[in-house]
Design an enzyme around this catalytic site. Structure first.
Site, PDB file in Angstrom:
ATOM      1  N   HIS A  67       0.844  -1.200   0.000  1.00  7.27           N
ATOM      2  CA  HIS A  67       0.000   0.000   0.000  1.00  7.27           C
ATOM      3  C   HIS A  67       0.886   1.260   0.000  1.00  7.27           C
ATOM      4  CE1 HIS A  67      -3.708  -2.317   0.657  1.00  7.27           C
ATOM      5  NE2 HIS A  67      -2.961  -3.079   1.420  1.00  7.27           N
ATOM      6  N   TYR A 336       3.567  -5.794   9.136  1.00  2.00           N
ATOM      7  CA  TYR A 336       3.435  -4.335   9.218  1.00  2.00           C
ATOM      8  C   TYR A 336       4.499  -3.748  10.142  1.00  2.00           C
ATOM      9  CZ  TYR A 336      -1.261  -4.423   7.045  1.00  2.00           C
ATOM     10  OH  TYR A 336      -2.314  -4.576   6.184  1.00  2.00           O
TER      11      TYR A 336
END
Length: 364
Positions: A67, A336
């Protein structure tokens, strides 16, 4: 009265003490080695997973490993109180909650040209009055293509673009689908869903299952979606675009006319509904509860730092929302964290997406 000196250590007691210290050090080092995958090279670790994102997409210092291309949002959530019967989370009590978030494309290339087929995402961080947070990431497809971290690790490599053609190797994709028939079914469901024309009129789904815990301790499996109040318009997938940021530019131009809104719709699972398999949709007749309205009031560039330095970890949850048994959740959190650690120490390059204060249309 003076204290007497302790008796000298005998060779046996000295060796015993050193052995205990050595055992403690061994346990600590072994824990680090296991976490890093050194004792089991075949084991999939967050570091290996992040390395694969970099191998497939390239390394772009300062950007997220997935992303990567995105834009910050600022807004509020107005709870209507309908979620309070399902969850004791403060966010579902009637009232207004401030939030920040991010619109983005899936993938690790921050300067990729906009395309309607690229998966779009909405990530949100709700800041609750009791000091808690709720972080969630949603995407505009109905199911996820894989149901395990290992499946996603394989899929990244199988769909890597061939430098000669710019497209994935058909043989690699076929071999992957042969090993993962669940992914073939999921991709068929994804392909059957009409594409929205923009970020503003897309539905964003939290594809992993979670659990709502009410005031009495009762647990309900749930999934949630952000459903737009802006009318749906199908994307023109055959149109030729000269603006490489046209979807982001259209979003910025649209919000200049007024705020954008989505309904937060919670779907309630029933016994037997899969909670650990994100490739499977729940039956369409499951009860859906409208728990409030998300309003995006402003968009700002990532360079302003509003969302750039936020890790939208889906396991950051308030009391009243709990993890399910979906294995993708802990994997997302771990990867993440590695991505965040890497980019936190890197020089931040300017985003390809230009907001009004920077000048819209830099991709034209």
């Amino acid at each position: 009265m003076t204290e007497s000196a302790p008796p000298p250590l005998t060779p046996a007691s000295l060796l015993l003490r050193l052995a205990v210290i050595g055992l403690i050090l061994f346990v600590v080092l072994a824990a680090f080695a296991y976490t890093g995958g050194w004792l089991s090279p075949e084991r999939l670790t967050p570091i290996k997973f992040t390395d694969r994102f970099e191998a497939v997409n390239g390394i772009f210092p300062g950007f997220r490993r997935n992303h990567a291309k995105g834009l910050c949002l600022i807004g509020v959530f107005d709870s209507n109180g309908q979620g309070a019967r399902l969850s004791k989370a403060v966010v579902f009590q009637p009232g207004r909650i401030p939030l920040i978030g991010r619109f983005a494309f899936a993938g690790g290339q921050p300067f990729v040209a906009d395309a309607p087929e690229t998966v779009r995402s909405m990530a949100i961080r709700f800041t609750l009055p009791d000091g808690e947070e709720w972080r969630t990431g949603m995407i505009n497809i109905p199911v996820f293509p894989v149901n395990t971290p290992e499946g996603l690790y394989e899929l990244l490599l199988a769909t890597r673009a061939d430098p000669a053609t710019g497209k994935p190797d058909p043989a690699a994709v076929k071999a992957f689908l042969g090993r993962h028939p669940e992914s073939g079914k999921a991709l068929a469901a994804i392909g059957a869903q009409p594409l929205a024309s923009g970020f503003d009129n897309a539905t964003y789904n939290g594809l992993n299952a979670f659990r709502f815990i009410d005031a009495a301790g009762r647990s309900t499996p749930v999934r949630w979606s952000m459903v737009p109040l802006q009318p749906f318009e199908a994307a023109d997938t055959k149109a030729t675009q000269t603006d490489t940021n046209y979807l982001f530019d259209a979003l910025i131009a649209r919000i200049a006319k007024g705020p954008l809104q989505w309904r937060l719709i919670v779907t309630l699972g029933q016994p037997g509904d899969p909670t650990r398999d994100a490739t499977l949709a729940w039956p369409a007749d499951r009860e859906k509860v409208d728990v409030g309205t998300l309003t995006v009031e402003r968009l700002v560039g990532e360079g302003q730092g509003v969302c750039r330095d936020v890790n939208f970890d889906p396991t950051v949850l308030p009391a009243g929302i709990a993890l399910s048994d979906d294995p993708l959740l802990s994997a997302r959190s771990a990867v993440y964290a590695v991505s965040y650690e890497r980019r936190a120490g890197e020089v931040k390059a300017p985003s390809a997406v230009k907001t009004p204060e920077m000048g819209i249309g830099a991709g034209q």
